[in-house]
Enzyme design. Structure first.
Site, PDB file in Angstrom:
ATOM      1  CD1 TRP A 208      -2.780   1.428   0.424  1.00  0.00           C
ATOM      2  CD2 TRP A 208      -2.197   1.792   2.556  1.00  0.00           C
ATOM      3  NE1 TRP A 208      -3.602   2.400   0.920  1.00  0.00           N
ATOM      4  CE2 TRP A 208      -3.270   2.643   2.225  1.00  0.00           C
ATOM      5  CE3 TRP A 208      -1.662   1.839   3.853  1.00  0.00           C
ATOM      6  CZ2 TRP A 208      -3.804   3.543   3.135  1.00  0.00           C
ATOM      7  CZ3 TRP A 208      -2.211   2.725   4.750  1.00  0.00           C
ATOM      8  CH2 TRP A 208      -3.265   3.571   4.404  1.00  0.00           C
TER       9      TRP A 208
ATOM     10  CG  ASP B 267      -1.769  -2.973   7.783  1.00  0.00           C
ATOM     11  OD1 ASP B 267      -2.794  -2.891   8.504  1.00  0.00           O
ATOM     12  OD2 ASP B 267      -1.548  -2.193   6.840  1.00  0.00           O
TER      13      ASP B 267
ATOM     14  CE  LYS C 295     -10.143  -0.526   4.238  1.00  0.00           C
ATOM     15  NZ  LYS C 295      -9.755   0.292   3.155  1.00  0.00           N
TER      16      LYS C 295
HETATM   17  C1  LMR Z   1      -7.109   1.518  -0.385  1.00  0.00           C
HETATM   18  O1  LMR Z   1      -5.967   1.053  -0.480  1.00  0.00           O
HETATM   19  O2  LMR Z   1      -7.781   1.830  -1.370  1.00  0.00           O
HETATM   20  C2  LMR Z   1      -7.707   1.706   0.973  1.00  0.00           C
HETATM   21  O3  LMR Z   1      -6.840   1.231   1.944  1.00  0.00           O
HETATM   22  C3  LMR Z   1      -8.154   3.077   1.201  1.00  0.00           C
HETATM   23  C4  LMR Z   1      -7.035   4.034   1.349  1.00  0.00           C
HETATM   24  O4  LMR Z   1      -7.048   4.785   2.328  1.00  0.00           O
HETATM   25  O5  LMR Z   1      -6.135   4.082   0.487  1.00  0.00           O
END
Ligand code: LMR
Length: 397
Positions: free
Chosen positions: A131, A211, A246
């Site tokens: 992420w 996480d 979520k």
């Molecule tokens: C995502 O990756 O789309 C979610 O975790 C929302 C975000 O805050 O990026």
């Protein structure tokens, strides 16, 4: 002029997609961008259990005075049980504690500050890819960020590469692992893979930070906690970030926790004193509403039963959409090429589409997904999977 030298930075690539999608007037558009669950009507619903809990709060809540630095104690205990298991001895032995945070992102931010201040010199290892906010949170806190291979250019899990990189990581470094529903790829480790990672982590004396943002969206609420509970049982120390965004549908109420497992009760008190101080400087005390809702739900057998059913329904919808999309791709001769979509877990799929194909999908068909080819499968629409498959086939020609 004080601000004269300030330049403009590009907007967040994931949140920016929400705005671009909202502006698109095509009635047949698809929002496969930001990671939010959507129902058959394309809405991100408020779970009925949440609505009922909110009703109770409205009637019963007597004060909005501050919650303490670690947040609501009932929320902390209940979220700890949800993550670590209600039969875990970690809580009764006072070896684990939760600090309420503004969302899972707040928990990550607090973890980053904790590592930087209390474990100086430790680097952090992130999956490649991960992420994007993992990258910037830890770098922003001053940590040296390194990467272990996870999913390569062939769009396959590279466990051997991951293990080799962790084997070479400096002793004491932190390794961030995704408990389930890996963001962005959707590729999860098998139980054997997790045991192999545990073995390296233990031998190399690495500190895992797990996480856990999608509990319940992979194989089920309990099943998804398997690796977290394995690590908590086998290792003396562990950090876990938990998100209620979520699975409770509480996205904007910013509800999460940083859980710490320590080797003994005494040390846990020391660590938690540091966390409270760090949190005080970040956000003072955490927002209450979402955590109060979660505490109502998890603390009430009827509401909890309703919520568990609702999470399971969300999970099943995503699993069905995955299978349905691969089936819809079959008439285009693409079911084998995209077979991984049905095997991945959680909301996200690394589709294997190139940035150019993602661009074409958006420009020609108003299909919005992250430039890396990450699609939020939960944003697809069961009634329009043929149209989505036709759009994908068009850009794969
Ligand atoms: C995502 O990756 O789309 C979610 O975790 C929302 C975000 O805050 O990026």
């Amino acid at each position: 002029m004080h601000f004269g030298a300030i330049g403009r930075v590009p907007g967040d690539p994931i949140l920016g997609l929400m705005e671009a999608y909202a502006k698109d007037s095509n009635p047949n558009k698809f929002d496969l961008g930001v990671g939010v669950f959507k129902d058959a009507q394309g809405l991100t619903p408020i779970p009925a259990a949440v609505k009922q809990a909110e009703q109770r709060l409205l009637e019963q809540q007597a004060s909005k005075s501050y919650v303490g630095g670690h947040g609501d104690a009932a929320f902390g205990r209940l979220i700890g049980e949800l993550v670590l298991g209600s039969d875990s001895s970690l809580f009764s032995n006072q070896r684990a504690g939760a600090t309420q945070t503004p969302g899972g992102t707040g928990a990550l931010r607090l973890a980053a500050e904790f590592i930087e201040h209390c474990l100086p010199g430790r680097g952090i290892w992130l999956s490649d890819p991960t992420w994007p906010i993992h990258e910037t949170i830890f770098a922003g806190a001053g940590l040296k960020v390194s990467h272990y291979p996870y999913v390569g250019a062939d769009n396959r899990l590279n466990v051997a590469g991951m293990l080799a990189a962790l084997e070479a990581a400096p002793t004491g470094d932190v390794v961030l692992l995704h408990a389930c529903c890996h963001n962005p790829t959707g590729f999860d480790l098998s139980q054997d893979d997790w045991r192999a990672v545990l073995d390296v982590v233990r031998r190399r004396e690495l500190l895992p930070l797990i996480d856990f943002a999608y509990q319940g969206f992979g194989d089920g609420l309990e099943e998804d906690a398997w690796a977290v509970r394995l690590f908590a049982a086998e290792l003396p120390e562990l950090l876990i970030t938990s998100s209620c965004s979520k699975n409770f549908g509480l996205y904007r109420d910013r509800t999460g926790a940083l859980l710490v497992c320590s080797h003994d009760a005494e040390k846990l008190v020391d660590v938690r004193s540091q966390l409270a101080l760090l949190a005080r400087n970040l956000w003072s005390t955490p927002p209450d509403h979402g955590a109060a809702v979660v505490a109502q739900i998890l603390g009430d057998a009827d509401l909890k039963r309703l919520w568990v059913e609702e999470v399971e329904a969300m999970r099943q919808r995503i699993a069905e959409l995955r299978v349905g999309l691969v089936e819809a791709l079959a008439p285009h001769g693409l079911s084998e090429r995209f077979a991984h979509i049905a095997e991945q877990r959680g909301m996200f799929s690394y589709t294997g589409l190139s940035p150019e194909q993602v661009k074409q999908l958006r420009e020609r068909h108003s299909v919005y997904m992250v430039g890396t080819g990450r699609a939020n499968i939960a944003g697809a629409d069961a009634a329009r999977l043929e149209a989505l498959a036709a759009a994908i086939a068009d850009v794969c020609r």
